[in-house]
Design a protein around this motif. Structure first.
Motif, PDB file in Angstrom:
ATOM      1  N   GLY A  32     -28.813 -17.031  16.659  1.00  0.00           N
ATOM      2  CA  GLY A  32     -29.499 -15.801  16.414  1.00  0.00           C
ATOM      3  C   GLY A  32     -30.330 -15.273  16.881  1.00  0.00           C
ATOM      4  O   GLY A  32     -31.012 -15.172  17.712  1.00  0.00           O
ATOM      5  N   LYS A  33     -31.239 -14.619  16.309  1.00  0.00           N
ATOM      6  CA  LYS A  33     -32.800 -13.999  16.879  1.00  0.00           C
ATOM      7  C   LYS A  33     -33.990 -14.406  17.131  1.00  0.00           C
ATOM      8  O   LYS A  33     -34.613 -15.060  18.160  1.00  0.00           O
ATOM      9  N   TRP A  34     -33.879 -15.797  15.944  1.00  0.00           N
ATOM     10  CA  TRP A  34     -35.309 -15.929  15.875  1.00  0.00           C
ATOM     11  C   TRP A  34     -35.861 -17.909  16.152  1.00  0.00           C
ATOM     12  O   TRP A  34     -36.371 -18.246  17.151  1.00  0.00           O
ATOM     13  N   LYS A  35     -34.042 -18.194  16.066  1.00  0.00           N
ATOM     14  CA  LYS A  35     -34.641 -19.747  15.959  1.00  0.00           C
ATOM     15  C   LYS A  35     -34.707 -20.322  17.296  1.00  0.00           C
ATOM     16  O   LYS A  35     -35.647 -20.944  17.543  1.00  0.00           O
ATOM     17  N   ILE A  40     -39.084 -23.325  20.666  1.00  0.00           N
ATOM     18  CA  ILE A  40     -39.308 -22.965  21.843  1.00  0.00           C
ATOM     19  C   ILE A  40     -41.185 -23.458  21.585  1.00  0.00           C
ATOM     20  O   ILE A  40     -41.517 -24.704  21.992  1.00  0.00           O
ATOM     21  N   VAL A  41     -41.798 -22.535  20.562  1.00  0.00           N
ATOM     22  CA  VAL A  41     -42.989 -22.747  19.844  1.00  0.00           C
ATOM     23  C   VAL A  41     -43.230 -24.354  19.313  1.00  0.00           C
ATOM     24  O   VAL A  41     -43.917 -23.959  19.898  1.00  0.00           O
ATOM     25  N   GLY A  59     -43.179 -10.367  16.169  1.00  0.00           N
ATOM     26  CA  GLY A  59     -42.109  -9.392  15.193  1.00  0.00           C
ATOM     27  C   GLY A  59     -41.592  -9.969  14.383  1.00  0.00           C
ATOM     28  O   GLY A  59     -40.557  -9.525  13.288  1.00  0.00           O
ATOM     29  N   ILE A  60     -41.585 -11.552  13.393  1.00  0.00           N
ATOM     30  CA  ILE A  60     -41.251 -11.711  12.924  1.00  0.00           C
ATOM     31  C   ILE A  60     -41.540 -12.053  11.373  1.00  0.00           C
ATOM     32  O   ILE A  60     -43.229 -12.126  11.740  1.00  0.00           O
ATOM     33  N   SER A  61     -41.211 -12.010  10.501  1.00  0.00           N
ATOM     34  CA  SER A  61     -41.397 -12.134   8.801  1.00  0.00           C
ATOM     35  C   SER A  61     -41.327 -12.701   8.370  1.00  0.00           C
ATOM     36  O   SER A  61     -40.853 -14.131   8.688  1.00  0.00           O
ATOM     37  N   ALA A  62     -43.189 -13.170   7.036  1.00  0.00           N
ATOM     38  CA  ALA A  62     -42.721 -14.387   6.869  1.00  0.00           C
ATOM     39  C   ALA A  62     -41.564 -14.756   6.085  1.00  0.00           C
ATOM     40  O   ALA A  62     -41.463 -16.318   5.901  1.00  0.00           O
TER      41      ALA A  62
END
Length: 128
Positions: A32-35, A40-41, A59-62
């Motif tokens: 997926g786009k975010w995992k 990493i963060v 760009g990620i929403s809550a």
């Protein structure tokens, strides 16, 4: 540029199917786009609060971040720590030891991404 892989054993249909299944499982959990960005963060930050995590991932929403963190927690990559003794209650997220098993995968993906970008730029330059 052609790379060859020296295989220790011949690839059988069963081995191919097993490899495909394993890769599919890995992509299901960290795809997926975010995992991977979240992982990493978290690995680089140690412990981090929700809003700070959201600021670090442009760009990620809550809502999406909340859902992704829940998935990552269910799969053992993230630990949610609630400090209820503080007012207001502080919630932090930390990466787990299991999450850190992805370190070599992340480094390999990063190296491959850099190489791919160079290849694309070189090919674009050569085609002009």
């Amino acid at each position: 540029m052609e790379n060859t892989i020296d295989l220790e054993e011949p690839i059988t249909a069963a081995k191919c199917s097993e490899n495909l299944s394993s890769v599919e499982d890995a992509i299901y959990v960290i795809g997926g786009k975010w995992k991977l960005k979240i992982i990493i963060v978290l690995q680089e930050s140690g412990s981090i609060r929700f809003n700070e995590l959201q600021r670090n991932i442009r760009g990620i929403s809550a809502r999406v971040l909340s859902n992704e963190l829940k998935d990552l927690e269910l799969n053992g990559f993230v630990k949610r720590v609630v400090h209820a003794e503080q007012t207001p209650v502080v919630v932090e997220y930390i990466s787990t030891d299991y999450s850190r098993t992805l370190k070599n995968v992340i480094i390999a993906l990063s190296d491959w991404g850099k190489m791919h970008k160079r290849n694309i730029r070189t090919e674009a330059f050569l085609s002009q």
